[in-house]
Design a protein around this motif. Sequence first.
Motif, PDB file in Angstrom:
ATOM      1  N   SER A 676       0.842  -1.166  -0.225  1.00  0.00           N
ATOM      2  CA  SER A 676      -0.017   0.097  -0.157  1.00  0.00           C
ATOM      3  C   SER A 676       0.945   1.268   0.010  1.00  0.00           C
ATOM      4  CB  SER A 676      -0.850   0.120   1.288  1.00  0.00           C
ATOM      5  OG  SER A 676      -0.182  -0.032   2.302  1.00  0.00           O
ATOM      6  N   PHE A 677       2.165   1.294   0.554  1.00  0.00           N
ATOM      7  CA  PHE A 677       2.829   2.300   0.683  1.00  0.00           C
ATOM      8  C   PHE A 677       3.381   2.633  -0.793  1.00  0.00           C
ATOM      9  CE2 PHE A 677       4.567   2.020   5.422  1.00  0.00           C
ATOM     10  CZ  PHE A 677       3.169   2.104   5.893  1.00  0.00           C
ATOM     11  N   ASP A 681       2.924   5.792  -3.236  1.00  0.00           N
ATOM     12  CA  ASP A 681       4.126   6.516  -3.803  1.00  0.00           C
ATOM     13  C   ASP A 681       3.959   6.870  -5.316  1.00  0.00           C
ATOM     14  OD1 ASP A 681       5.172   7.231  -1.401  1.00  0.00           O
ATOM     15  OD2 ASP A 681       6.640   5.656  -1.286  1.00  0.00           O
ATOM     16  N   LEU A 682       3.568   5.715  -5.871  1.00  0.00           N
ATOM     17  CA  LEU A 682       3.413   5.855  -7.104  1.00  0.00           C
ATOM     18  C   LEU A 682       2.322   6.860  -7.730  1.00  0.00           C
ATOM     19  CD1 LEU A 682       3.858   1.729  -7.964  1.00  0.00           C
ATOM     20  CD2 LEU A 682       5.582   3.695  -8.516  1.00  0.00           C
ATOM     21  N   LEU A 683       1.262   6.489  -7.083  1.00  0.00           N
ATOM     22  CA  LEU A 683       0.357   7.436  -7.364  1.00  0.00           C
ATOM     23  C   LEU A 683       0.432   8.906  -7.111  1.00  0.00           C
ATOM     24  CD1 LEU A 683      -2.826   5.204  -5.895  1.00  0.00           C
ATOM     25  CD2 LEU A 683      -2.153   5.770  -8.425  1.00  0.00           C
ATOM     26  N   SER A 684       1.286   9.307  -6.116  1.00  0.00           N
ATOM     27  CA  SER A 684       1.510  10.599  -5.646  1.00  0.00           C
ATOM     28  C   SER A 684       2.301  11.334  -6.906  1.00  0.00           C
ATOM     29  CB  SER A 684       2.339  10.893  -4.439  1.00  0.00           C
ATOM     30  OG  SER A 684       3.447  10.457  -4.600  1.00  0.00           O
ATOM     31  N   GLN A 685       2.976  10.620  -7.761  1.00  0.00           N
ATOM     32  CA  GLN A 685       3.634  11.286  -8.808  1.00  0.00           C
ATOM     33  C   GLN A 685       2.634  11.139  -9.994  1.00  0.00           C
ATOM     34  OE1 GLN A 685       6.547  12.805  -8.113  1.00  0.00           O
ATOM     35  NE2 GLN A 685       6.504  13.458 -10.376  1.00  0.00           N
ATOM     36  N   GLU A 708      -0.473  -7.791  -5.475  1.00  0.00           N
ATOM     37  CA  GLU A 708      -0.863  -6.928  -4.400  1.00  0.00           C
ATOM     38  C   GLU A 708      -0.583  -5.244  -4.718  1.00  0.00           C
ATOM     39  OE1 GLU A 708      -0.533  -6.805   0.528  1.00  0.00           O
ATOM     40  OE2 GLU A 708       0.846  -8.020  -0.674  1.00  0.00           O
ATOM     41  N   ILE A 709       0.474  -5.110  -4.948  1.00  0.00           N
ATOM     42  CA  ILE A 709       0.639  -3.623  -5.336  1.00  0.00           C
ATOM     43  C   ILE A 709       0.022  -3.176  -6.388  1.00  0.00           C
ATOM     44  CG2 ILE A 709       2.511  -2.289  -6.394  1.00  0.00           C
ATOM     45  CD1 ILE A 709       4.818  -3.879  -5.040  1.00  0.00           C
ATOM     46  N   GLU A 710      -0.365  -4.016  -7.569  1.00  0.00           N
ATOM     47  CA  GLU A 710      -1.081  -3.702  -8.693  1.00  0.00           C
ATOM     48  C   GLU A 710      -2.606  -3.613  -8.125  1.00  0.00           C
ATOM     49  OE1 GLU A 710       0.071  -6.921 -11.334  1.00  0.00           O
ATOM     50  OE2 GLU A 710       0.562  -5.260 -12.711  1.00  0.00           O
ATOM     51  N   TYR A 711      -2.825  -4.298  -7.225  1.00  0.00           N
ATOM     52  CA  TYR A 711      -4.383  -4.098  -6.766  1.00  0.00           C
ATOM     53  C   TYR A 711      -4.553  -2.736  -5.740  1.00  0.00           C
ATOM     54  CZ  TYR A 711      -8.203  -4.987  -3.484  1.00  0.00           C
ATOM     55  OH  TYR A 711      -9.408  -4.683  -2.612  1.00  0.00           O
ATOM     56  N   GLU A 712      -3.613  -2.587  -5.152  1.00  0.00           N
ATOM     57  CA  GLU A 712      -3.310  -1.316  -4.316  1.00  0.00           C
ATOM     58  C   GLU A 712      -3.503  -0.109  -5.227  1.00  0.00           C
ATOM     59  OE1 GLU A 712      -3.938  -0.507  -1.198  1.00  0.00           O
ATOM     60  OE2 GLU A 712      -4.047  -2.585  -0.263  1.00  0.00           O
ATOM     61  N   VAL A 713      -2.698  -0.034  -6.403  1.00  0.00           N
ATOM     62  CA  VAL A 713      -2.775   1.085  -7.357  1.00  0.00           C
ATOM     63  C   VAL A 713      -4.233   1.364  -7.802  1.00  0.00           C
ATOM     64  CG1 VAL A 713      -1.854   1.774  -9.693  1.00  0.00           C
ATOM     65  CG2 VAL A 713      -0.233   0.708  -8.052  1.00  0.00           C
ATOM     66  N   VAL A 778      14.247   7.663   1.463  1.00  0.00           N
ATOM     67  CA  VAL A 778      15.166   6.607   1.874  1.00  0.00           C
ATOM     68  C   VAL A 778      14.170   5.726   3.067  1.00  0.00           C
ATOM     69  CG1 VAL A 778      17.103   5.313   3.162  1.00  0.00           C
ATOM     70  CG2 VAL A 778      17.249   7.686   1.437  1.00  0.00           C
ATOM     71  N   GLY A 779      13.575   4.644   2.691  1.00  0.00           N
ATOM     72  CA  GLY A 779      12.961   3.820   3.788  1.00  0.00           C
ATOM     73  C   GLY A 779      11.488   3.920   3.949  1.00  0.00           C
ATOM     74  N   PRO A 780      10.686   3.220   4.206  1.00  0.00           N
ATOM     75  CA  PRO A 780       9.078   2.928   4.233  1.00  0.00           C
ATOM     76  C   PRO A 780       8.491   4.170   4.584  1.00  0.00           C
ATOM     77  CG  PRO A 780       9.991   1.361   5.712  1.00  0.00           C
ATOM     78  CD  PRO A 780      11.244   2.118   5.088  1.00  0.00           C
ATOM     79  N   TYR A 781       9.022   4.998   5.660  1.00  0.00           N
ATOM     80  CA  TYR A 781       8.322   6.069   6.095  1.00  0.00           C
ATOM     81  C   TYR A 781       8.807   7.351   5.804  1.00  0.00           C
ATOM     82  CZ  TYR A 781       6.229   2.595   8.985  1.00  0.00           C
ATOM     83  OH  TYR A 781       5.503   1.695   9.384  1.00  0.00           O
ATOM     84  N   THR A 782       9.578   7.420   4.317  1.00  0.00           N
ATOM     85  CA  THR A 782       9.824   8.608   3.611  1.00  0.00           C
ATOM     86  C   THR A 782       9.245   8.805   2.495  1.00  0.00           C
ATOM     87  OG1 THR A 782      11.895   7.947   4.904  1.00  0.00           O
ATOM     88  CG2 THR A 782      11.932  10.057   3.148  1.00  0.00           C
ATOM     89  N   PRO A 783       8.082   9.281   2.431  1.00  0.00           N
ATOM     90  CA  PRO A 783       7.222   9.476   1.282  1.00  0.00           C
ATOM     91  C   PRO A 783       7.891  10.688   0.566  1.00  0.00           C
ATOM     92  CG  PRO A 783       5.665  10.027   2.844  1.00  0.00           C
ATOM     93  CD  PRO A 783       7.025   9.584   3.513  1.00  0.00           C
ATOM     94  N   GLU A 784       7.773  10.553  -0.681  1.00  0.00           N
ATOM     95  CA  GLU A 784       8.124  11.794  -1.712  1.00  0.00           C
ATOM     96  C   GLU A 784       7.434  13.090  -1.390  1.00  0.00           C
ATOM     97  OE1 GLU A 784       6.707  13.571  -5.912  1.00  0.00           O
ATOM     98  OE2 GLU A 784       7.031  11.304  -5.974  1.00  0.00           O
ATOM     99  N   SER A 785       6.149  12.965  -0.829  1.00  0.00           N
ATOM    100  CA  SER A 785       5.372  14.004  -0.442  1.00  0.00           C
ATOM    101  C   SER A 785       5.892  14.800   0.469  1.00  0.00           C
ATOM    102  CB  SER A 785       4.039  13.686   0.120  1.00  0.00           C
ATOM    103  OG  SER A 785       3.476  12.704  -0.520  1.00  0.00           O
TER     104      SER A 785
END
Length: 859
Positions: A676-677, A681-685, A708-713, A778-785
């Motif tokens: 889901s993370f 991130d993909l969608l935010s761009q 699972e990633i494709e489903y979340e997208v 860097v890492g799962p809790y560093t979103p591009e946002s």
Amino acid sequence: MVANKSNLHFNLKPVQVIGNIMPAFLAFVDNGDTDIIYPLARIAPLVIPALNAEQLSLPVHASYVILADHDSSADLDKVVSWLDNGADKVIFPLAWANKLVGVIPADRLVLLLDVANVSAVSDKLSAGVSGVLIRTPVADPELVSSISRFFTGSTIYVQATSSTPPSLMTIRQIKLSGATLAIPASQLTTRNSSPSHLNIADAFLAPVTSDRPDGLFPTVVSSFPQGGRSLGLVYSSAESVKESILSGKGVYQSRKHGLWRKGETSGATQNIVKIALDCDSDSLEFSVVQHGNGFCHLDRASCFGQLSGLSALEQILQSRLVSAPEGSYTKRLFNDPTLLRAKIMEEADELCSAETKEEVAFEAADLIYFALTRCVSAGVSIVDIEQNLDKKAKKVTRRPGNAKPHWSSKAQTKNSASNDERPIRMRNTSLAGISLTSRAELLKRPVLKSDEMIAKVKPIVDSVRIRGDAALLELTAKFDKAVLQSPILLPPYSAESMTLPDDVQAAIDTAYSNIYKFHAAQTDGASLVVETIPGVVCSRFARPIARVGLYVPGGTAILPSTALMLGIPAQVAGCKEIVLATPPRPDGSISPEVMYVAKLVGASAILMAGGAQAIAALAYGTQIVPKVDKIFGPGNQWVTAAKMLVQNDTDALVSIDMPAGPSEVLVIADHTANASFVAADLLSQAEHGVDSQVVLVGVNLTAEHLAEIEYEVDKQARALPRVDIIRGSIPKSLIVQASSVDEALTFSNDYAPEHLILHIEHAPDSVSKIQNAGSVFVGPYTPESCGDYASGTNHTLPTNGYARQFSGVNTQSFQKHITSQEITREGLQILGPVVATLADREGLGAHAHAVRIRLQASA
């Protein structure tokens, strides 16, 4: 079916060749001897009597015309049938003219005339055919010249009714007069010429001349079909041409070794399809089907380099059909007809949904890849496809053009269905076993036709440069739909213009603090001082760029964050004038968020304009808009093109921050990644615009994890307010499967993304391996946002692969660096002789003199 004007193509343009052949002569096939018909078909269009049209066996590539010389009434359906079935043209008698001319396309008709009837042909009839065949007792070149004035723009063919073959001189003279001689096959032979028969190679070469001392003919060898790619340049002799015509194999004349039978030792043989003259009859073209490793002695397809485009793709697929490793994507396509069928239908659907020129080209390339894979798996070559295209091109009847009911109903159902019913999915590929060419394609962004865009924005830029404020106000009214009295706002800015909810203002304040803190730490304040040798001190110090222009886009989103990212480093660097440009709203106001940031960063003026007109005003200045020295900020293709234009104009004396393209992100994810993370991130761009570039590099992701990633997208996208934009960008986005983190990082470094996000185990350890990226998360809790808004780093970053050469915007982007040096008398005594020696070596005496005069004075 009865032919009529409504279902026939109509074209009055005459042609000068038959079946793409520039012929030395036409061959009347008055017998069924295949021993001579097949060699003739390699060098000349065949004239087939209508009565024999269905009985004769012709070579696949033969160019032929039907001769309808009987006196019965015209049968329009029969003529249409001949043309639909592959005849290049129909030669018809004068009595048929009323039924054919104006109904059958002119380029498919040749009029049959006795020499005595030439002057009776009307201008209308002459314009309705592409040529005339003149029957005359003797082929007389002077007669041909006198006839040609009646048929301007038409090709003239001459048939002598004599029972003896024409001389080689007659063939040559008729050709030089601009006509083509028609010779009965019964007067031709594959043996040596005699008084009663003419050797077909001698007849073909009769008009050919050579300006070489050795009498050889330059010969271009071209692949068939493969777009007619040139394989090489060789030489031919009368002997080699004769053998090629008769054997159907490539035979040439080596200038050192005599006859050269291509492939005799290497196995790279050739089948001759056509041999043609050039327009001056002084060189030849052999169209061949090449076998083996290719034509070139270096085992390449061509002496001029490797194949490209469809031919190269076909070659790769044919190779993969035999040797693709098990588990590779191409092997799966060959072995799984259901998968291949699904991909063809999927890509056809995406092509139909594409909108821009670049999107159509991109989706068409995908569809062609899968369609050609289907063909190769069935043993069908491009040659086979082109033969079918050529055959269909010869048809004169029109098909209704309607889709079959099955597909019509599907299209109607799809058009009426909600967009919500279509899955939002990325494209999928793998780096395993991929060719260098295919890998390079994965790294490409959509082609940015900057020259075309610059041509479009130049009139806008020139208008503002010449007419100033008047043009700026007109263009703002036209493009931004805002009627303004003045394009400029000056401080102090009114409190009413920046009224914000408390939480929004607090968020901007926090972001301002973090970004300011990070950029203040980048300030190059202290001077660099180095004594290179005793008495020689060199220094380097920073100074702010005095006047900067900051472009903050409007369009589909309000971007106070961009105003922060550009304004704060300008403020920290100490720029004296900060002109912030942003499109006004239709009521002539600026969004309060941007107004508030303008106040925070100390903007000296706000230019209420967008697009190319804003860039032009910043670059050149107007009566009221101050000129700047450097322009910063992202924007659409109009803004980008205008920035590129003005930076190359010496009258503007302005620079820009960096080249720009669509926003992009590359995410590397391994088994530890939260699906889901990653999707978020993909969608935010992807929501930035339909041209956003989104890439997921999966490191040994299982099919379940990837699903699972494709489903979340798909699921998350449907809940977002900009889902329609995402529907445009995500299908063009890419999932690339890598076998290791190192392989993924290597791909990322080659791609050089604007944003790079690491959803991998021990992510901090991989940062040292990153060579090319605008900004890394860097890492799962560093979103591009966070980087886009408030962590402190700058979000104005290089795109389109420019992260290989450019940094993102930073404090030093708003500074310039000046060097100085101070040399003492003692220092010059040490350094001076070195400088004088080098100046002398370069021949610059004044440079050397400037040193020596001081050395002499201090001696």
